[in-house]
Design an enzyme around this catalytic site. Structure first.
Site, short mmCIF file in Angstrom:
data_model
loop_
_atom_site.label_atom_id
_atom_site.label_comp_id
_atom_site.label_asym_id
_atom_site.label_seq_id
_atom_site.Cartn_x
_atom_site.Cartn_y
_atom_site.Cartn_z
N LYS A 24 -18.18 29.01 41.79
CA LYS A 24 -17.96 27.88 40.87
C LYS A 24 -16.57 27.96 40.25
CE LYS A 24 -19.50 28.17 36.45
NZ LYS A 24 -18.46 27.83 35.44
N ASN A 25 -16.21 29.14 39.77
CA ASN A 25 -14.95 29.26 39.02
C ASN A 25 -13.73 29.14 39.92
OD1 ASN A 25 -16.46 29.52 36.75
ND2 ASN A 25 -15.99 31.68 36.37
N ARG A 93 -16.01 22.94 29.72
CA ARG A 93 -14.81 23.70 29.42
C ARG A 93 -13.79 23.67 30.58
NH1 ARG A 93 -11.32 26.57 26.11
NH2 ARG A 93 -10.16 27.91 27.48
N CYS A 117 -19.60 26.19 27.26
CA CYS A 117 -20.49 27.16 26.64
C CYS A 117 -20.04 27.47 25.22
CB CYS A 117 -20.46 28.47 27.42
SG CYS A 117 -21.37 28.41 28.94
N ARG A 122 -12.89 28.85 21.96
CA ARG A 122 -12.22 28.88 23.26
C ARG A 122 -11.01 27.98 23.20
NH1 ARG A 122 -16.64 29.19 28.01
NH2 ARG A 122 -14.87 30.05 29.13
N ILE A 124 -7.05 26.49 23.71
CA ILE A 124 -6.23 26.22 24.90
C ILE A 124 -4.75 26.39 24.58
CG2 ILE A 124 -7.91 24.67 26.01
CD1 ILE A 124 -6.10 22.32 24.99
N LEU A 126 -2.75 28.80 25.00
CA LEU A 126 -1.91 29.41 26.05
C LEU A 126 -1.61 28.41 27.17
CD1 LEU A 126 -3.68 32.89 26.26
CD2 LEU A 126 -1.43 32.42 25.25
N ASP A 309 -18.68 37.86 32.45
CA ASP A 309 -19.74 36.99 32.98
C ASP A 309 -20.94 37.78 33.53
OD1 ASP A 309 -18.25 34.81 32.30
OD2 ASP A 309 -17.67 34.25 34.34
N ILE A 331 -13.87 40.04 25.70
CA ILE A 331 -13.26 38.77 26.12
C ILE A 331 -13.69 37.61 25.21
CG2 ILE A 331 -12.86 37.19 28.06
CD1 ILE A 331 -11.82 39.99 28.63
N ARG A 401 -25.88 24.90 35.63
CA ARG A 401 -24.44 24.65 35.64
C ARG A 401 -23.72 25.61 36.58
NH1 ARG A 401 -22.06 25.97 30.53
NH2 ARG A 401 -20.33 25.90 31.97
#
Ligand code: UD1
Length: 422
Positions: A24-25, A93, A117, A122, A124, A126, A309, A331, A401
């Site tokens: 997925k990622n 996300r 999630c 989280r 953004i 960066l 994860d 993380i 998901r």
């Protein structure tokens, strides 16, 4: 959205073979990268997940033609606009990864601040920092990130953040820089295999990305990119989840079409805990063993460290092992949403800041529990497989998901798990 739950009757060892779906990622940013060309891109081994369906809708809302058939997505972004559907993007996300391609191709973007999630803040920052270094300008207006900058140019970008590098941020900069003038050097780039897969796809499109998989990535901008065909890497998180599932049920499993070389840290920890796990070519093999398992300490880290994860799933294994295991989450600070639910099954876990102290060895007994985020829900399912009696995991849309038909895959391995309307 239809709400489903899983009814699980625990206590049965898994056995047999399971085949891992595409990552997925990796698939999500690769699909977004297809926005960088007017030509047709063909992407194979794409998992059929709600997040991927979301990305299909987002790309369509930007004007691309998208077909998703079997595990192949065909994207043709001949004409696109900079304005994505607010509600769609807000829900996921990973939709932030359209920002780089839009800035690279159009020099304009209007993207709602992403959701996803709920596992801590989280930000953004960066992503924006990197794109600003290339010459983009951003303002936040009405919940949107509005970007302008019709002429991006290569630059040196340091992407190390408060907790380390950023995976999707590295992808965004690679994508925008591919069409910028001159050379971009990303320092402190994320080294995840998904970043490498994206770089391979970009290079197949005619980009010049070097060094992906290391902390220094160099991108030499080109005038334009062309269509390409690509096969997405297997999902290392799904593979790890099944390996842990085998261990928590004391089963034996062949996990086919995985990339064991992407799972060094996870396999190492499983072995340290006493799980018999090995590799046979591209397969991971977990063997049933009567060994007493041992507690282990885990700290999540950027790749090639132990992946955040897989933290929640590994915690379930530690619950079954007599003794104290210490799990530190480096993380995402709030990524312990599974803990109170695991406690409903009889787990004893103490949270101290970013650390969970797991007092393992107590028997787990089934109960109704609720999924809160993607990987937490995987952990709850594993706990249900290991617990005595019946566990009902509610809100499994979180799981859908990121895991392709996990209930069906588990059932074929002998698990007693049913999907029921909530
Ligand atoms: C990706 C993965 C996710 C995984 C995570 C870390 C996708 C779709 N998702 O998410 O499954 O858990 O990598 O391996 O690929 N950060 C900042 N500023 C930023 C961006 C990030 O401070 O601009 C922080 C985050 O809050 C987090 C850390 O950096 O603490 C790492 O996040 P990041 O690598 O960006 O995660 P994602 O790419 O969003």
């Amino acid at each position: 959205m239809a709400m489903d739950a899983f009814e699980i009757k625990g206590g049965r060892p898994l056995s047999g073979e399971v085949t891992i779906s595409g990552s997925k990622n990796a698939a999500l940013p690769i699909m977004a990268a297809a926005l960088l060309t007017r030509e047709k891109c063909v992407i194979h081994h794409v998992p059929d997940l709600s997040d991927v369906r979301f990305m299909v809708e987002i790309l369509k809302s930007l004007g691309a033609r998208v077909e998703f058939d079997g595990d192949t997505v065909v994207i043709e972004a001949a004409q696109i606009r900079e304005f994505g559907d607010y509600e769609l993007i807000r829900k996921m996300r990973a939709s932030i990864c359209i920002l780089g391609p839009l800035m690279g191709r159009l020099g304009r973007a209007r993207v709602s601040l992403p959701g996803g999630c709920i596992i801590g803040a989280r930000p953004i920052d960066l992503h924006l920092k990197g794109l600003r270094a290339l010459g983009a300008k951003f303002v936040i207006r009405g919940g949107y990130v509005v970007g302008t900058g019709s002429h991006l140019g290569g630059a040196e970008v340091f992407l190390g953040g408060r907790v380390g590098p950023t995976v999707l941020g590295t992808g965004n900069i690679m994508m925008a820089a591919s069409l910028a003038d001159g050379v971009t050097v990303i320092e402190s780039a994320a080294c995840e295999p998904e970043v490498v897969d994206l770089a391979n796809f970009l290079n197949a499109m005619g980009a010049r990305v070097e060094g992906a998989g290391s902390p220094t990535v160099t991108i030499t901008g080109v005038k334009q990119l062309h269509g390409a065909e690509h096969t997405v890497i297997p999902d290392r998180i799904e593979a790890a989840t099944f390996a842990v599932a085998a261990a928590v049920t004391r089963g034996s499993l062949t996990i086919k079409g995985a990339r064991p070389d992407h799972l060094g840290a996870v396999l190492d920890k499983l072995r340290e805990a006493g799980v018999k796990v090995g590799r046979r070519g591209q397969d991971i093999v977990v063997e049933r063993s009567r060994n007493r398992l041992k507690p282990v300490d885990i700290t999540t880290q950027p790749y090639a460290g132990f992946p955040t994860d897989v933290q929640a799933q590994m915690m379930v294994l530690m619950l079954l092992v007599p003794g104290i295991s210490v799990i530190t989450e480096r993380i995402f600070e709030a990524r312990f949403m599974h803990v109170p639910e695991l406690c409903r099954l009889g787990a004893e876990i103490l949270i101290e800041g970013p650390t969970a102290i797991v007092k393992g060895g107590r028997p787990l007994s089934g109960a109704p529990i609720m999924a809160s985020d993607l990987r937490a829900s995987a952990a709850l399912v594993l706990a249900g497989l290991a617990a005595e009696g019946e566990t009902v995991v509610k809100r499994v849309y979180h799981l859908d998901r990121g895991y392709q038909r996990m209930d069906e895959k588990l059932r074929r391995l002998g698990a007693r798990i049913e999907r029921v309307p909530e």
